[in-house]
Design an enzyme around this catalytic site. Structure first.
Site, PDB file in Angstrom:
ATOM      1  N   ASP A  83       0.879  -1.084   0.031  1.00  9.00           N
ATOM      2  CA  ASP A  83      -0.176  -0.034   0.102  1.00  9.00           C
ATOM      3  C   ASP A  83       0.927   1.135  -0.134  1.00  9.00           C
ATOM      4  O   ASP A  83       0.444   2.328  -0.603  1.00  9.00           O
ATOM      5  CB  ASP A  83      -0.964  -0.077   0.959  1.00  9.00           C
ATOM      6  CG  ASP A  83      -0.332   0.173   2.529  1.00  9.00           C
ATOM      7  OD1 ASP A  83       0.749  -0.561   2.790  1.00  9.00           O
ATOM      8  OD2 ASP A  83      -0.468   1.201   3.131  1.00  9.00           O
ATOM      9  N   ASP A  86       5.687   0.191   3.099  1.00  6.23           N
ATOM     10  CA  ASP A  86       6.143  -1.000   3.919  1.00  6.23           C
ATOM     11  C   ASP A  86       5.915  -2.257   2.917  1.00  6.23           C
ATOM     12  O   ASP A  86       5.602  -2.029   1.714  1.00  6.23           O
ATOM     13  CB  ASP A  86       5.321  -1.106   5.162  1.00  6.23           C
ATOM     14  CG  ASP A  86       4.015  -0.831   4.832  1.00  6.23           C
ATOM     15  OD1 ASP A  86       3.597  -1.115   3.585  1.00  6.23           O
ATOM     16  OD2 ASP A  86       2.987  -0.339   5.668  1.00  6.23           O
ATOM     17  N   TYR A 234      -4.640   0.218   9.543  1.00  2.00           N
ATOM     18  CA  TYR A 234      -5.770   0.495   8.915  1.00  2.00           C
ATOM     19  C   TYR A 234      -7.082   0.195   9.500  1.00  2.00           C
ATOM     20  O   TYR A 234      -7.907  -0.698   9.137  1.00  2.00           O
ATOM     21  CB  TYR A 234      -5.690  -0.098   7.445  1.00  2.00           C
ATOM     22  CG  TYR A 234      -4.672   0.453   6.633  1.00  2.00           C
ATOM     23  CD1 TYR A 234      -5.110   1.949   5.993  1.00  2.00           C
ATOM     24  CD2 TYR A 234      -3.495   0.064   6.179  1.00  2.00           C
ATOM     25  CE1 TYR A 234      -3.938   2.756   5.152  1.00  2.00           C
ATOM     26  CE2 TYR A 234      -2.456   0.767   5.645  1.00  2.00           C
ATOM     27  CZ  TYR A 234      -2.826   2.041   5.146  1.00  2.00           C
ATOM     28  OH  TYR A 234      -1.936   2.401   4.309  1.00  2.00           O
ATOM     29  N   GLU A 473       6.093   9.781   2.891  1.00  2.00           N
ATOM     30  CA  GLU A 473       5.877   8.510   2.532  1.00  2.00           C
ATOM     31  C   GLU A 473       4.503   8.629   1.423  1.00  2.00           C
ATOM     32  O   GLU A 473       3.639   9.232   1.471  1.00  2.00           O
ATOM     33  CB  GLU A 473       5.024   7.719   3.646  1.00  2.00           C
ATOM     34  CG  GLU A 473       4.932   6.093   3.242  1.00  2.00           C
ATOM     35  CD  GLU A 473       4.500   5.130   4.202  1.00  2.00           C
ATOM     36  OE1 GLU A 473       4.582   3.929   4.365  1.00  2.00           O
ATOM     37  OE2 GLU A 473       4.051   5.779   5.676  1.00  2.00           O
TER      38      GLU A 473
END
Length: 493
Positions: A83, A86, A234, A473
């Site tokens: 996503d 990571d 999440y 990120e």
């Protein structure tokens, strides 16, 4: 300035200086090249791929990874996307990414040119994976990888040796939000593939129906089922009712079956409090505004069905536009939409996509926000301002898309980008052996072209440091709606 008082002259000189400085700033930033940005925004997804890469892979610094995913449960879950920076596959945001990529193509495919094929490939990389993740009746795989262990390492996806644990939701341990979002993704993609691959489109639509029925029949949040592994990364903070409505709306678009219109019409009333509390919310966790904009296309063609969808969509517009007296959204001094939290840039891209899409649906219709009349042109102009900010028209005079323009983030919070590629360094880089690269102030060795980072703070300041993950990120769900925006502005520069 003849005859003016001293104080007035001073003010006029200051104003003149500001105008000159402003002109200088603007002059430094060329007109956005939307076509170039579109190509790069789609290329980004190749750098996020998991699994066995195709021979035509353009992001060549990435190699095969996670080739045994699902083995702990005896299933094949190789593929899909990481996503963000990571190496975990979180299916909830991955599904939203897929839905928005599909909506971008559905809306703007005619202006994508040669990029359309790559956008379709990006969608199919995900839908092929979700067909695997939903292949067992009443089971939906919701995550692959142990996030805590992964976040304790800084290593390339090609090297990762952290547990690739598979997590699922079932009839006994439901997860309506992740299941419904996957159903929405499959349904939206079925719309996109129908003209070119009707057999695949039918497969996607049929699976979307099955997964939606599972999500609706066995209601519950995956926070309660697999919460220790999906949270705090999440967690679902907005409930699952919005995902159920969102999926039904996409199934209505994909199948045209009255059962889904009836579901949306009846349940929008049942979920009224949820919808009203999140009218300005749209992203991987909250679909409220998206539901009403998506359905608005249907009800604008059938005015007798306008309530409450159009009023809700109009309220969304009035809650976002800065000139609206009922605006509830903050903006930086440079004009970027800003909501506190991780990865702010998901808000400007997702909400701008909705505003642009709604503008195209509403055509000559005018929205009344207090004493302000909002037109189609105003919505398009606002969406353009957010895209232009991302591409460099901002106080930092920098692009927030890696590889676009002459000044862009160099030290993004992304494992694969920040570590030398296998071509450069074939030896394995272990879990903690990557830490020096994480802490280094050197630029990332692999240019992750097209990656849009979290962006500046509320004061328009950006710290180009991989240690500042909220700013540096990238994430797939930032780029997905941006694809549609760029495709539109490419054709309307």
């Amino acid at each position: 300035m003849i005859g003016c008082r001293k104080s007035t002259c001073q003010v006029l000189r200051i104003i003149a200086t500001i105008v000159c400085l402003t002109a200088t700033v603007v002059a430094k930033v060329p007109n956005p090249n939307y076509a170039d940005a579109l190509t790069k925004s789609i290329l980004f997804f190749e750098g996020q791929r998991s699994g066995k890469l195709h021979s035509n892979q353009r992001a060549t610094w990435r190699k095969d990874s996670a080739l045994h995913d699902g083995a702990d449960k005896g299933v094949d879950l190789v593929g899909g996307y990481y996503d963000a920076g990571d190496n975990i596959k979180f299916h909830f945001p991955m599904a939203f990414t897929t839905t928005m990529l599909a909506w971008s193509v559905e809306q703007f495919k005619n202006t994508m040119g040669s990029d359309l094929q790559h956008a379709m490939e990006a969608i199919r990389w995900s839908t092929d994976y979700f067909l695997k993740a939903t292949n067992i009746p009443n089971v939906v795989f919701a995550q692959v990888g142990n996030a805590e262990a992964d976040h304790n390492c800084w290593e390339r996806p090609e090297d990762m040796d952290t547990p690739r644990t598979t997590f699922a939701v079932t009839a006994q341990a439901p997860g309506s939000e992740v299941s419904a979002e996957i159903a929405a993704a499959l349904a939206a993609a079925s719309v996109v593939f129908k003209p070119s691959d009707p057999a695949y489109s039918k497969l996607l639509a049929n699976r979307a129906v099955q997964v939606f029925e599972f999500a609706d029949k066995y209601r519950g949040s995956y926070n309660d089922s697999i919460g220790p592994w999906v949270c705090p990364f999440y967690c679902n903070y907005n409930g699952y009712n919005d995902e159920l409505l969102w999926a039904a709306a996409w199934l209505l678009k994909a199948t045209r079956k009255p059962i889904y219109w009836n579901y949306v019409k009846q349940n929008i009333i049942n979920f009224k409090s949820d919808i009203e509390s999140g009218l300005s919310e749209f992203g991987w966790d909250a679909k409220h505004a998206g539901i009403n904009v998506l359905i608005s296309k249907f009800v604008l063609d059938n005015p007798s069905n306008a309530n409450p969808f159009l009023p809700y969509a109009d309220t969304f517009v009035c809650s976002v536009l800065p000139e609206s007296p009922t605006n509830t959204v903050r903006y930086t001094p440079g004009g970027l939409m800003y909501k506190a939290g991780i990865c702010n840039m998901q808000n400007p891209t997702a909400l701008s996509f909705l505003l642009l899409t709604y503008a195209r649906y509403m055509k000559s219709r005018v929205i009344r926000c207090g004493n302000v009349d909002v037109t189609q042109k105003m919505l398009i102009r606002f969406a353009r301002s957010q895209v232009n900010y991302i591409l460099g028209r901002n106080p930092m005079n920098m692009s927030y898309m890696v590889g676009y323009g002459t000044k862009f983030p160099q030290r993004i919070h992304h494992r694969g980008s920040s570590l030398p590629s296998i071509d450069q360094y074939p030896e394995k880089i272990g879990c903690k052996e990557g830490t020096p690269y994480f802490l280094s102030e050197s630029s990332n060795p692999n240019l992750h072209i097209g990656a849009v980072v979290g962006g500046p703070d509320i004061k328009d300041y950006f710290a180009d440091s991989r240690l500042s993950s909220s700013q540096s990120e990238p994430a797939t769900y930032v780029n997905a709606p941006l694809v549609g925006l760029l495709a539109y502005f490419k054709a309307h520069p």
